[in-house]
Design a protein around this motif. Sequence first.
Motif, short mmCIF file in Angstrom:
data_model
loop_
_atom_site.label_atom_id
_atom_site.label_comp_id
_atom_site.label_asym_id
_atom_site.label_seq_id
_atom_site.Cartn_x
_atom_site.Cartn_y
_atom_site.Cartn_z
N PRO A 1 12.82 13.80 -7.57
CA PRO A 1 12.43 14.94 -6.39
C PRO A 1 11.01 14.80 -6.46
O PRO A 1 10.03 15.34 -7.52
N HIS A 2 10.16 14.65 -5.02
CA HIS A 2 9.10 14.89 -4.65
C HIS A 2 8.69 14.79 -3.33
O HIS A 2 9.77 14.53 -2.47
N VAL A 3 7.71 15.34 -2.74
CA VAL A 3 7.36 15.27 -1.34
C VAL A 3 6.47 13.96 -1.34
O VAL A 3 5.35 14.05 -1.83
N CYS A 4 6.64 12.98 -0.19
CA CYS A 4 5.68 12.14 0.08
C CYS A 4 4.79 12.72 1.42
O CYS A 4 5.58 12.98 2.35
N TYR A 5 3.75 12.95 1.28
CA TYR A 5 2.96 13.66 2.48
C TYR A 5 2.08 12.53 2.85
O TYR A 5 1.07 12.01 2.27
N GLY B 1 0.87 -1.15 -0.01
CA GLY B 1 0.13 0.04 0.02
C GLY B 1 0.80 1.29 0.07
O GLY B 1 2.03 1.27 0.31
N HIS B 2 0.41 2.33 -0.69
CA HIS B 2 1.01 3.62 -0.60
C HIS B 2 0.13 4.48 0.21
O HIS B 2 -0.96 4.87 -0.06
N PHE B 3 0.85 4.79 1.36
CA PHE B 3 -0.26 5.69 2.40
C PHE B 3 -0.10 6.98 2.40
O PHE B 3 -0.48 7.57 3.30
N THR C 1 0.55 10.82 -0.22
CA THR C 1 0.44 11.32 -1.65
C THR C 1 1.73 11.92 -1.91
O THR C 1 2.06 12.72 -1.23
N ASP C 2 1.98 11.81 -3.44
CA ASP C 2 3.51 12.23 -3.81
C ASP C 2 3.18 13.34 -4.60
O ASP C 2 2.58 13.42 -5.47
N TYR C 3 3.92 14.36 -4.26
CA TYR C 3 3.74 15.61 -5.03
C TYR C 3 5.15 15.86 -5.74
O TYR C 3 6.04 16.27 -5.13
ZN LIG Z 1 5.19 8.44 -1.03
#
Ligand SMILES: [Zn+2]
Length: 397
Positions: free
Chosen positions: A347-351, A266-268, A270-272
């Motif tokens: 490069p991204h933020v996993c929130y 699961g990916h819990f 949100t990737d921006y």
């Molecule tokens: Zn993520």
Amino acid sequence: MFVALMFILSNINKIEVAEEVIEEISEPKYEYGILVDSFKVTKGTVKQDQTLGEILYANHIDHPQIAEVVKKSKGIFDVRRVNTGKEYTIICKKDSTEKACYFIYQDDPTNYVVMDFTNEIDVYRGKKKVITKVNIAYGEINSSLWIAIEEQKLSPKIAAELSTIYAWTIDFFKIQKGDGFKVYYENKYIDGDYIGIGRILASEFTHNGQKFYAFYYKENENYGEYFDQNGKTLRKAFLKAPVDYKRISSKYNRRRKHPVTGRWKGHFGTDYAADRGTPIWTTANGTIVAASYTKNNGNYVKVRHNGTYTTQYLHMSKIKPGIKKGVYVKQGDIIGYVGSTGLATGPHVCYRFWKNGKQVDPYRQDLPPGDPIKKENKEEYMIAKDSLMQILLNKEE
Ligand SMILES: [Zn+2]
């Protein structure tokens, strides 16, 4: 008939003569606060790879004086930062030497730097006066807000601002025919030239037959926000995203194949996706509970907002200095910068978002609203709101 026409024509001539006389006793003319009546004023644009020294030398400022300008500019203006395409003004005496008395570099539409050669060399900064005029615009939407704004020949910034103001109230993808807007906003001018919109002061958005109001009010000296007709904020306690992102590269998903390990898990979060170094904000007020590094998370920060909500921000290139366990942060404060440390492909933020200890999809939560107008400001707000409402209502449909 002919005589009458001649009479009119000769009178027109007289009027023209009279106007010329008036011009001769015109007011003194200033540019950048300098009386330029007895000077010659020339405008130019910095050419590709042109340096400040080259421009000054071309205007008969010799090398020792240029060296003096560099010295006197320290702490005021970085002389290496003379950019291609920027405008400058040369003010010189009306004589055969054509030596510059003043050189003015226009940093942006408002800010400029003056180099004064009239006596001892002097370098100082100045600001042009920005004139703000209010305007009201309205439109009916046929397909999208952006097209409606364009049809009215309004700045696209108005559409962007409205979509931010109503981010939590209206789903702009569900706009339908018959929706509409009225907006009361500022236009800014310098020397009579339009430079762009200022702030939206009030707006009425009609969606689905319902009217949604927003009134700008400053409860605090430093910033204001938008409230509705009852003084409730249009903002939620959480921002929609922790970064000014390019796209959402992965949504909260209970089952997905991991892009690096290839394992189904699961990916819990949100990737921006955003450029490396883009600032990351905390989405709500809270206390830092972790600011650290792990092999999978990379550099990450975790913020506890209250007994119910906690958020986490992963893969930072750098945690902002000063952000550490126990520090209190306010909504929108920068906590770090976008990167790809830990288990990340780009490069991204996993929130990540926790509610009562369980990771949930923030987009599926009915999030709490931000604080309404403070009690002590309510009366003043209602008076300000009433006059803005009057302006919106007075506009004919
Ligand atoms: Zn993520």
